[in-house]
Design a protein around this motif. Structure first.
Motif, short mmCIF file in Angstrom:
data_model
loop_
_atom_site.label_atom_id
_atom_site.label_comp_id
_atom_site.label_asym_id
_atom_site.label_seq_id
_atom_site.Cartn_x
_atom_site.Cartn_y
_atom_site.Cartn_z
N VAL A 1 3.21 -1.03 4.21
CA VAL A 1 2.97 0.41 3.71
C VAL A 1 4.08 0.77 3.62
O VAL A 1 5.14 0.59 4.51
CB VAL A 1 2.14 0.84 4.84
CG1 VAL A 1 2.12 2.22 4.91
CG2 VAL A 1 0.72 0.40 4.99
N GLU A 2 4.41 1.44 2.57
CA GLU A 2 5.59 2.17 2.07
C GLU A 2 5.65 3.49 1.28
O GLU A 2 4.80 3.70 0.60
CB GLU A 2 6.78 1.12 1.42
CG GLU A 2 7.58 0.40 2.20
CD GLU A 2 8.72 1.37 2.94
OE1 GLU A 2 9.27 1.10 3.80
OE2 GLU A 2 8.93 2.57 2.28
N ILE B 1 1.07 -0.99 -0.10
CA ILE B 1 0.01 0.08 -0.23
C ILE B 1 1.05 1.34 -0.03
O ILE B 1 1.68 1.66 0.80
CB ILE B 1 -0.97 -0.15 1.27
CG1 ILE B 1 -1.84 -1.26 1.22
CG2 ILE B 1 -1.81 1.21 1.32
CD1 ILE B 1 -2.53 -1.42 2.73
N ILE B 2 1.00 2.09 -0.93
CA ILE B 2 1.92 3.13 -1.10
C ILE B 2 0.78 4.56 -1.31
O ILE B 2 -0.48 4.41 -1.44
CB ILE B 2 2.64 2.95 -2.48
CG1 ILE B 2 1.86 2.96 -3.67
CG2 ILE B 2 3.62 1.95 -2.32
CD1 ILE B 2 2.60 3.04 -5.05
N GLU C 1 9.05 2.83 -5.19
CA GLU C 1 9.80 2.05 -6.28
C GLU C 1 10.27 0.70 -5.63
O GLU C 1 10.05 -0.38 -6.32
CB GLU C 1 11.02 2.83 -6.87
CG GLU C 1 10.92 2.52 -8.33
CD GLU C 1 12.05 3.43 -8.94
OE1 GLU C 1 12.14 4.57 -8.89
OE2 GLU C 1 13.07 2.95 -9.65
N ARG C 2 10.80 0.70 -4.57
CA ARG C 2 11.37 -0.71 -3.89
C ARG C 2 9.96 -1.35 -3.27
O ARG C 2 10.10 -2.50 -3.53
CB ARG C 2 12.11 -0.11 -2.55
CG ARG C 2 13.42 0.65 -2.80
CD ARG C 2 14.34 -0.13 -3.46
NE ARG C 2 14.76 -1.25 -2.92
CZ ARG C 2 16.04 -1.48 -2.14
NH1 ARG C 2 16.63 -0.46 -1.91
NH2 ARG C 2 16.40 -2.56 -1.91
N ALA C 3 9.17 -0.72 -2.98
CA ALA C 3 7.81 -1.73 -2.43
C ALA C 3 7.37 -2.44 -3.68
O ALA C 3 6.84 -3.30 -3.46
CB ALA C 3 6.72 -0.64 -1.94
N ILE C 4 6.89 -1.67 -4.79
CA ILE C 4 6.56 -2.22 -6.02
C ILE C 4 7.45 -3.31 -6.55
O ILE C 4 6.94 -4.28 -6.89
CB ILE C 4 6.32 -1.29 -6.98
CG1 ILE C 4 5.16 -0.12 -6.61
CG2 ILE C 4 5.87 -1.92 -8.42
CD1 ILE C 4 5.09 0.96 -7.49
N GLY C 5 8.73 -3.32 -6.71
CA GLY C 5 9.77 -4.06 -6.96
C GLY C 5 9.68 -5.47 -6.05
O GLY C 5 9.92 -6.56 -6.73
N ILE C 6 9.15 -5.43 -4.99
CA ILE C 6 8.82 -6.96 -4.19
C ILE C 6 7.52 -7.33 -4.03
O ILE C 6 7.31 -8.44 -3.56
CB ILE C 6 9.72 -6.78 -2.61
CG1 ILE C 6 9.00 -5.79 -1.93
CG2 ILE C 6 11.22 -6.43 -2.75
CD1 ILE C 6 9.34 -5.80 -0.30
#
Ligand SMILES: Nc1ncnc2c1ncn2[C@@H]1O[C@H](COP(=O)(O)OP(=O)(O)OP(=O)(O)O)[C@@H](O)[C@H]1O
Ligand SMILES: [Mg+2]
Length: 233
Positions: A190-191, A32-33, A195-200
């Motif tokens: 939640v981040e 969740i961004i 980009e990093r969150a979407i990456g994992i």
């Protein structure tokens, strides 16, 4: 596994979440961004029963979860790591970990789970007798994660684990989340580190002003589109 259906929640007269619908599937990492104040933490608080749900429903494996008091969430297999990490500063690292398995049903598993924590986070083993209040920010985040895992949660909820950490420690945090995902754990992350969150992640939700404005499989996310929505251009 976890499903929100048109959830409304807020603080007294101030409503923050406007008909939020989303789901976290078993074995997946759901990210969740969204910008500051979008309502991400509020959403997690509503899930954990820290705020009353004033509209809609929250379901866990099809059963109604909203209305369940926070202290019963661990029985349902939910564990949340809050933004402020909430470790017991005056207790040692190991005492903090043991607290993560305070429930009587976990007591028999304390030793093997402690060993597993130390294998996963060798630095915590080195500092096992140190007061938690003297840990660095990165170590405190590791401790918060390890403590949450001591209850062997079915759903791990993590609120902005990279907040305020140096880039090299942020890498460690994301590597840890990737390892947990590879173990087949179900995670809600939640981040702001989009980009990093979407990456994992497997699935991504973007929140803006208390609403979900994008729901997409992570592999299909267009970062430019996300950044347009993020800054509401
Ligand atoms: N205890 C509170 N009482 C009243 N309003 C609150 C409270 N906590 C948060 N809010 C308001 O709710 C809205 C959403 O806040 P929330 O903390 O959920 O955002 P967030 O997406 O987690 O932001 P951040 O990325 O900064 O952590 C904001 O407008 C905030 O001011
Ligand atoms: Mg927040």
């Amino acid at each position: 596994m976890l499903e929100l259906d048109r959830v409304r929640a807020g603080y007294g007269a101030i409503n923050v979440l406007w008909d939020v619908s989303m789901r976290a599937q078993a074995g997946q990492l759901t990210a969740i961004i969204g910008p500051n104040g979008a309502g991400k933490t509020t959403l997690l608080r509503a899930v954990m029963g820290l705020l009353p749900v004033t509209g809609g429903e929250i379901r866990l494996d099809g059963g109604r979860l909203d209305g369940t008091p926070t202290w019963h969430m661990a029985d349902h297999g939910l564990a949340m790591i809050t933004e402020d990490r909430l470790i017991f500063r005056d207790m040692s690292v190991e005492e903090n970990l043991v607290m993560g398995a305070f429930h009587p049903s976990h007591r028999a598993h304390v030793k093997p789970r402690l060993e597993r924590s130390y294998r996963m986070f060798p630095r915590l083993r080195e500092r096992r007798a140190q007061l938690a209040g003297s840990l660095s920010g990165g170590e405190a985040q590791m401790l918060a994660m390890a403590r949450a895992l001591m209850s062997e949660p079915r759903l791990l909820i993590v609120d902005e684990p990279s907040l305020g950490l140096a880039p090299v420690i942020v890498n460690e945090v994301f590597e840890t989340l990737e390892r947990l995902k590879a173990e087949g754990r179900t995670i809600i992350l939640v981040e702001q580190n989009t980009e990093r969150a979407i990456g994992i992640a497997d699935h991504v939700y973007l929140m803006q002003s208390g609403r979900i404005v994008l729901s997409q499989r992570a592999a299909e996310v267009d970062l430019d589109h996300v950044s347009d929505l993020y800054f509401a251009r």
